[in-house]
Design a protein around this motif. Structure first.
Motif, short mmCIF file in Angstrom:
data_model
loop_
_atom_site.label_atom_id
_atom_site.label_comp_id
_atom_site.label_asym_id
_atom_site.label_seq_id
_atom_site.Cartn_x
_atom_site.Cartn_y
_atom_site.Cartn_z
N VAL A 239 0.83 -1.21 0.00
CA VAL A 239 0.00 0.00 0.00
C VAL A 239 0.86 1.26 0.00
CG1 VAL A 239 -1.90 -1.14 1.21
CG2 VAL A 239 -0.14 0.08 2.53
N PHE A 240 2.17 1.10 0.11
CA PHE A 240 3.06 2.25 0.06
C PHE A 240 3.08 2.82 -1.36
CE2 PHE A 240 4.75 -0.07 3.72
CZ PHE A 240 4.92 0.97 4.64
N THR A 241 3.11 4.13 -1.47
CA THR A 241 3.17 4.77 -2.79
C THR A 241 4.58 4.67 -3.34
OG1 THR A 241 3.75 6.95 -1.90
CG2 THR A 241 1.40 6.40 -2.05
N THR A 242 4.73 5.02 -4.61
CA THR A 242 6.05 4.98 -5.24
C THR A 242 7.05 5.87 -4.51
OG1 THR A 242 5.09 4.51 -7.40
CG2 THR A 242 7.32 5.41 -7.37
N ASN A 243 6.65 7.09 -4.18
CA ASN A 243 7.55 8.01 -3.48
C ASN A 243 7.90 7.50 -2.08
OD1 ASN A 243 7.72 9.83 -5.60
ND2 ASN A 243 5.98 11.05 -4.89
N GLN A 244 6.93 6.90 -1.40
CA GLN A 244 7.22 6.33 -0.08
C GLN A 244 8.21 5.18 -0.19
OE1 GLN A 244 3.21 5.41 1.18
NE2 GLN A 244 3.01 7.29 2.37
N LYS A 245 8.04 4.33 -1.20
CA LYS A 245 8.98 3.23 -1.41
C LYS A 245 10.39 3.76 -1.65
CE LYS A 245 5.67 -0.06 -3.43
NZ LYS A 245 5.32 -0.82 -4.66
N ARG A 246 10.48 4.76 -2.51
CA ARG A 246 11.79 5.33 -2.81
C ARG A 246 12.44 5.92 -1.56
NH1 ARG A 246 9.89 8.47 -8.34
NH2 ARG A 246 9.94 6.64 -9.73
N ALA A 247 11.66 6.64 -0.77
CA ALA A 247 12.20 7.25 0.44
C ALA A 247 12.68 6.19 1.43
CB ALA A 247 11.14 8.14 1.10
N ILE A 248 11.88 5.12 1.60
CA ILE A 248 12.26 4.04 2.51
C ILE A 248 13.54 3.38 2.05
CG2 ILE A 248 11.59 1.76 3.36
CD1 ILE A 248 8.66 2.79 3.25
N MET A 249 13.62 3.11 0.74
CA MET A 249 14.82 2.44 0.22
C MET A 249 16.05 3.32 0.29
SD MET A 249 13.31 0.29 -2.99
CE MET A 249 11.93 -0.86 -2.76
N VAL A 250 15.87 4.63 0.12
CA VAL A 250 17.01 5.54 0.25
C VAL A 250 17.52 5.56 1.69
CG1 VAL A 250 17.68 7.98 0.21
CG2 VAL A 250 16.45 6.99 -1.72
N ILE A 251 16.60 5.60 2.67
CA ILE A 251 17.02 5.56 4.08
C ILE A 251 17.76 4.25 4.37
CG2 ILE A 251 16.22 5.45 6.47
CD1 ILE A 251 13.95 7.32 5.71
#
Length: 584
Positions: A66-78
């Motif tokens: 349910v995470f959005t694309t931007n949320q996924k990117r932010a999580i993976m960057v962290i």
């Protein structure tokens, strides 16, 4: 993407799996398929429902995340930036090896030993148990003590049961303590022991970062997200040696550890406040709130917004997921089972040799450039820039190559099979190995050539431009090969990304430790040319493993899955028998 043609009639209905959804514009709503004849004129939502109904058992019925694309990117960057700690801690140390040897009055070989032991602990530390479908074997070994390092308490099995966030916390606490002690010590023995403790704390972050990828991205999206997940690990050989060289040159080598202490504390604050829990065994697709040990600001705000938007938590699903939440004392058997699997072993050995060549050249460069070109610590650190830049370029191009190869007509358009964005696809009958290895194997050959070229250029002390070009090509090819195989090993073990990555870490670091220990004596005995040629030929020999995997990998996966299903059924039957006896 699908297009009906004559070739598609002979295709297997499940031959899909790796098709990219990179062209979709919204997360989890627009199917990444071309409409078939019956679907023309239908809305995107109707098309998606029809596609899923037509292919039940192959396409998942619910969105993967349910995470959005931007949320996924932010999580993976962290996650990627925290994963930087492990390779950074190793490579920031390389330019200072000569200074440390002089300061502690020991030989270069003894200081190189601290690199070797760091890699050994880095490989062994994240090993732990997780459920790989062998319950009868695992139950017999429960309670056995495995003395493989402090981090055996942490990654893979621990994060699968307790969550990614608690595992991250333990990693950071160990790492911060080790850095403080290293900054204060002035003894070779203390340096050797504390570097191992430092490695134990940092190594788990790599497996956890790959675990985040498996938690959030389907196999069809994994290629495009690999850059976000890998950028941190590539900052190690790119930026870290330069930082280490500057600090060592102007502040002294002790300040390397003060720098790592300050940086790790800053990362820890960001992670503690903002990284949400993603472990699928605890939060599912992200719609279920995490257990109390994993709660943070981001999750609290996100679930509050979902409630305001009318998304109600499925209490039955939540109760079922809470059964998976356990604070366990894991053991390394789950990781060893991955290593014992034939297909996995062939892939992991090839990946390990690719990275060990990377480590060997990085370790040997400090002495080689000092002795051959008369460089000090700062100039030695700059020689790591080409190999790091090559790696960064590789990260941001290889993912696209992986997805492109899977989208290409020979792998997708000729198959009459749909791909729906944000829906997991059953890969059990899809030759995913061939799709991935068609990218990896050419990179293997390019890497072999660059290793040989680098060795002979250093042997003859050619113009500095020659080794710089070779280091760039070497960084690009070796990272591209290992990156593609990293994606493949997660594809093979989709339910245990952290455990699969831990197994990858074992081979990568142990083979790297052997290579770093051997390259110095080999160069002295044989010269740089023959030493690196020998290393390259050993690396070339491992190509036989991926070639065999391309041909037989799918059959091996199917056989393993049957064994796992049988073992799981036996376990369920035993539980049912016990329940019946209890009732009786």
């Amino acid at each position: 993407m699908v297009q009906e043609d004559s070739e598609s009639k002979d295709a297997h209905p499940a031959d899909v799996g790796c098709l990219s959804a990179a062209e979709s514009t919204s997360e989890g709503t627009k199917p990444d398929v071309l409409p078939n004849k019956e679907a023309k004129g239908a809305s995107d939502t109707e098309m998606q429902v029809n596609i899923v109904d037509q292919h039940k058992g192959v396409l998942a019925e619910e969105d993967y995340s349910v995470f959005t694309t931007n949320q996924k990117r932010a999580i993976m960057v962290i996650g990627s930036l925290t994963a930087w700690l492990s390779p950074m801690t190793g490579s920031i140390y390389y330019p200072a090896l000569n200074s440390i040897a002089a300061s502690l009055h020991v030989t270069s070989s003894k200081v190189n030993l601290t690199v070797t032991t760091y890699l050994i602990v880095q490989g062994l530390a994240p090993m732990s148990k997780s459920d790989l479908g062998f319950p009868s074997i695992l139950s017999e070994t429960r309670g056995t003590t495995h003395l493989i390092g402090i981090e055996s308490l942490l990654i893979a099995g621990f994060s699968d049961k307790a969550g990614r966030r608690p595992a991250y916390f333990i990693c950071f606490v160990i790492y911060i303590i080790a850095n403080l002690a290293l900054a204060l010590q002035n003894s070779y023995v203390a340096l050797l022991v504390l570097r191992m403790l430092q490695s134990a704390g940092s190594s788990g972050t790599v497996a956890l970062a790959q675990g985040l990828v498996g938690d959030l991205a389907t196999s069809s999206e994994r290629g495009k997200y690999v850059a976000y997940a890998s950028v941190g690990t590539l900052l190690g050989p790119t930026v870290s040696p330069i930082i280490g060289g500057v600090i060592s040159q102007y502040c002294g080598w002790h300040w390397i550890f003060w720098f790592l202490l300050i940086l790790s504390c800053a990362f820890f604050v960001v992670l503690a406040l903002f990284l949400p829990e993603t472990c699928r065994k605890l939060v599912g697709d992200g719609s279920v709130p995490p257990p109390w040990t994993c709660v943070n600001i981001t999750d609290t705000l996100r679930h509050k917004e979902r409630a305001q938007d009318g998304h109600v938590v499925d209490e039955e699903k939540k109760a079922e997921l809470r059964k998976n939440f356990k604070l366990i004392f894991p053991n390394p058997l789950g990781t060893l089972l991955v290593l014992a699997d034939l297909e996995s072993a062939l892939i992991l050995i090839a990946t390990g040799l690719a990275v060990s060549c990377f480590y060997a050249i990085s370790t040997g460069a400090s002495v080689a450039f000092r002795d051959l070109y008369g460089f000090d610590d700062l100039y030695v650190s700059l020689m790591f820039l080409p190999i790091g830049v090559g790696g960064v370029v590789s990260v941001f191009t290889t993912g696209k190559l992986i997805d492109w190869n899977c989208e290409h007509r020979r792998h997708a358009k000729r198959l009459n099979f749909p791909v729906v964005k944000n829906r997991q696809t059953d890969l059990s009958t899809f030759p995913i190995e061939a799709a991935r290895l068609q990218i990896a194997l050419p990179m293997f050959l390019l890497g072999v050539g660059s290793i040989i070229g680098y060795g002979w250029m250093m042997d003859h002390k050619v113009s500095l431009a020659g080794p710089i070009v070779m280091l760039f090509i070497l960084g690009y090819s070796l990272i591209a090969a290992s990156q593609t195989l990293n994606v493949l090993i997660i594809d093979i073990y989709p339910g245990q990304p952290a455990t699969a990555t831990a197994a990858n870490n074992v081979t990568r670091c142990l083979l790297g430790a052997v290579a770093t220990a051997a390259i110095g004596p080999m160069s002295k005995a044989m010269g740089n040319g023959w030493a690196y040629t020998t290393l390259a030929l050993i690396f070339l020999a491992t190509c036989a493993g991926p070639l065999a995997t391309m041909k037989y990998g799918m059959a091996w996966r199917q056989a393993r899955k049957q064994k796992e299903d049988m073992a799981r059924k036996q376990k369920e039957d035993k539980k049912a028998d016990k329940a019946a006896i209890t009732k009786g």
